[in-house]
Design a protein around this motif. Sequence first.
Motif, PDB file in Angstrom:
ATOM      1  N   ILE A 113      36.298  29.503  42.851  1.00 30.66           N
ATOM      2  CA  ILE A 113      35.748  31.106  42.648  1.00 30.66           C
ATOM      3  C   ILE A 113      37.172  31.878  42.740  1.00 30.66           C
ATOM      4  CG2 ILE A 113      34.520  33.072  43.141  1.00 30.66           C
ATOM      5  CD1 ILE A 113      32.970  30.685  42.117  1.00 30.66           C
ATOM      6  N   VAL A 114      37.552  32.612  41.798  1.00 27.96           N
ATOM      7  CA  VAL A 114      38.472  33.631  41.977  1.00 27.96           C
ATOM      8  C   VAL A 114      38.223  35.098  42.049  1.00 27.96           C
ATOM      9  CG1 VAL A 114      40.768  34.657  40.824  1.00 27.96           C
ATOM     10  CG2 VAL A 114      40.318  31.983  40.565  1.00 27.96           C
ATOM     11  N   ALA A 115      38.594  35.709  43.133  1.00 28.17           N
ATOM     12  CA  ALA A 115      38.015  37.005  43.303  1.00 28.17           C
ATOM     13  C   ALA A 115      39.238  37.811  43.017  1.00 28.17           C
ATOM     14  CB  ALA A 115      37.834  37.154  44.893  1.00 28.17           C
ATOM     15  N   VAL A 116      38.728  39.130  42.322  1.00 22.31           N
ATOM     16  CA  VAL A 116      39.774  39.984  42.004  1.00 22.31           C
ATOM     17  C   VAL A 116      39.572  41.446  42.510  1.00 22.31           C
ATOM     18  CG1 VAL A 116      40.853  41.063  40.022  1.00 22.31           C
ATOM     19  CG2 VAL A 116      39.766  38.682  39.707  1.00 22.31           C
ATOM     20  N   GLU A 117      40.614  41.967  43.070  1.00 26.05           N
ATOM     21  CA  GLU A 117      40.548  43.675  43.583  1.00 26.05           C
ATOM     22  C   GLU A 117      41.203  44.022  42.980  1.00 26.05           C
ATOM     23  OE1 GLU A 117      38.398  44.521  45.822  1.00 26.05           O
ATOM     24  OE2 GLU A 117      37.503  42.854  46.832  1.00 26.05           O
ATOM     25  N   LEU A 169      26.697  34.867  44.578  1.00 25.87           N
ATOM     26  CA  LEU A 169      27.820  35.534  44.959  1.00 25.87           C
ATOM     27  C   LEU A 169      27.645  36.963  44.224  1.00 25.87           C
ATOM     28  CD1 LEU A 169      30.199  32.533  44.081  1.00 25.87           C
ATOM     29  CD2 LEU A 169      29.630  33.458  46.268  1.00 25.87           C
ATOM     30  N   ILE A 170      26.884  37.047  43.244  1.00 28.21           N
ATOM     31  CA  ILE A 170      26.610  38.646  42.880  1.00 28.21           C
ATOM     32  C   ILE A 170      25.228  38.835  42.888  1.00 28.21           C
ATOM     33  CG2 ILE A 170      28.656  38.590  41.307  1.00 28.21           C
ATOM     34  CD1 ILE A 170      26.809  38.159  39.096  1.00 28.21           C
ATOM     35  N   GLY A 171      24.881  40.209  43.003  1.00 25.25           N
ATOM     36  CA  GLY A 171      23.476  40.531  42.969  1.00 25.25           C
ATOM     37  C   GLY A 171      22.658  40.667  41.579  1.00 25.25           C
ATOM     38  N   GLN A 187      33.171  45.256  42.865  1.00 24.67           N
ATOM     39  CA  GLN A 187      32.085  46.147  42.321  1.00 24.67           C
ATOM     40  C   GLN A 187      32.691  47.175  41.346  1.00 24.67           C
ATOM     41  OE1 GLN A 187      29.037  45.497  42.857  1.00 24.67           O
ATOM     42  NE2 GLN A 187      28.300  47.040  41.371  1.00 24.67           N
ATOM     43  N   VAL A 188      34.112  47.560  41.780  1.00 27.82           N
ATOM     44  CA  VAL A 188      34.638  48.557  40.777  1.00 27.82           C
ATOM     45  C   VAL A 188      35.061  48.127  39.372  1.00 27.82           C
ATOM     46  CG1 VAL A 188      36.895  49.927  40.700  1.00 27.82           C
ATOM     47  CG2 VAL A 188      35.472  49.992  42.957  1.00 27.82           C
ATOM     48  N   LEU A 189      35.442  46.923  39.502  1.00 26.28           N
ATOM     49  CA  LEU A 189      35.953  46.207  38.112  1.00 26.28           C
ATOM     50  C   LEU A 189      34.616  45.864  37.518  1.00 26.28           C
ATOM     51  CD1 LEU A 189      38.607  43.823  39.594  1.00 26.28           C
ATOM     52  CD2 LEU A 189      38.979  45.865  37.745  1.00 26.28           C
TER      53      LEU A 189
END
Length: 675
Positions: free
Chosen positions: A461-465, A571-573, A538-540
């Motif tokens: 999983i690649v998380a992006v901020e 991993l998400i809602g 969430q912003v993205l």
Amino acid sequence: MQFIFACLVCVLLSADASCFLLPDTSFPTHYTIKFQPDLDTNFFVGQVNITLNTTITLPKITLHSSLLNISQSLLDGLPATATTTINDFLEVVLDSGDELQPGEHDLFIQFRGTYGEFGLGKVQYTEGNSTGVLIVNEFEPIGARKAFPCFDEPHFKATFHIILVAPNSSYFAVSNMPQINNYTTSDGVVFEFENSPKMSTYLISLAVTNFPCYMNTVHLDDRYLPIRVYSSNASEYNNKRAIRYAQKAMSFYSNYTGISYPLSKLDMIEYAKTRAVATETWGLVQFRRGTINENLLGYDNFQRFLTISHEFSHFWFGDLVTNSWWSHLWLQEGLATYISTKFVNDLSKNEALFKLFDISDLFRLETKPNTIPIVPKIESNAEIEKVFGDIVYAKGAALFYSVENVLGPDAFQRAIRRYLRAFAYSSASSNDLVDEFAKEKPESNITSFLKSYLYQNGLPIVAVEQHTDAYVLTQHDLWHGDRRWTIPISYLQEGNNTGHVWFSDDQQSVSIPRIANSSWIIFNIEGFRGLYAVNYSQVLWENLFQHLHDLPLNEFSHLTENAEALYDHQLIGCDIILNLFDKSLELSKESSHTLFNGIIKVFSNMCEAAEEYKMVKEHIGSKKIFNDLAMDFFIDCSKKDNIDNEKLDQCISWVRTNYGHEHLHHVHTKNESAS
């Protein structure tokens, strides 16, 4: 002494996977096999002459035999004793007690066997008012040892001379190679076949039958190739389409690989096959009833086309070059799945016809932390069967797709062609093909990339901020372990700005410069898709929701698949899934139907929240995208879905906020109608 030491090590280290493998101190070069099947009983008899070489002085020859009754054995023409031991080993020792010196030897064994699911099989058939019997074989992966004593591991390639004895003149026999002799004896009608090229034992194919035959001669490359179909109702009416598919498939593979189909004929036989739908045995491919007869129920023509396309690609990827051991099955099944997909899409000129890469489907394969890797360890004969599954076929094919995206189509094809030429009529390991790919881009991370996906299970999983001047990427193990991958990252920023970067397994994070005034970014884009899911902050996600109209349809579709993969693993809602569904309808995106699995998962998660469940059901139902009966069929509230309580509370809150007013309106309207 060397042989005794090796045996001692195997005893002391009995858990070592190599202990159930044959020693490499002897190997076959040629077999002459004679089978005489009895159609009236459950037994067959046979004999085998094996020409073999030994590399050191040996006290015995070790090969495979399973459930065979050995009646006679000779070693270099001298009496010998054959004893079955553990792991289907057959140990042959000279009665004189003499050792075998390095060099060529001849082993003769006479035997009797029983028909079964593997080995030789006896199959009943019915056509109209008549019934009959045919003899066929099922050898992959380790069934040859149930039919004749042999070196039954794929890397032990040899040439084969097959002799089959039919009971009388109403029957005939076929095998991989063309018939070269036919004569009658007191035992029956004898059919002899031309020597085969070097191949593995599991690739032998044979049949004794009285089926009719339909034949056509087709043009292939610079020659004419006879193709015959045997079945209980073979005819032009039933089988002309199968022969046309066969010609097109072999022409494509010959052109793509630069190697013409190696044999001088091709036969297909169709019967009530119970195991795999078809075999990959060049010269004589065996099919389940209905897969090459266009007028039988059970399969449609596209399924028939896919089956032929896949199995015939194995003539190059599996038969010509064979995996050295079953751990490396992806070299055959993953590559055959991928190359046959290229053929199907090339022929149709429509890649949407047969889509290979769906990231949500790939993540569904990883349902448990202990799924096998693409190249698994196999530590017993019993574990071989576990390799024949979707991880090797689907995930393996998707990895080839990703490799071609990294290398480019021309470089990928060059590597495949070199690989086939280098290992033709031999066997190869995964590292052999990895090395060929690496030659195309020696400066890249291709080796690290492939090995990180081949030898460990799971997916990253690649998380992006989003930061002020950059997007910061971190990678995480799907199952919260410490596994790391080398990932080919691709992205598209607002303004059609694309880019690629490697995320190496030894890097903690990767930063991608943020283009000034760019409002959104999307990862894992078309033409450079990789095996990873992207967990946007969430912003993205909010930025993407506001700019979905800027995304090409294929990227929107992939975004929905990516969201489903994340939601499946909590991993998400549910708000992301439902938002995507609503936005797709607002924008008339044609991919809203791709969210079906995600919507079903939302329902399953909300089974205990009755009021909110109704709200979602009413909202989704009002859009008329999914059939209510289909949704009801797939939703199973009897099975408790282990959703995280916090995520369930968040989902309930979001549904109330966004769908609650619709529900009140629905209830009000219903009450007015009732009154």
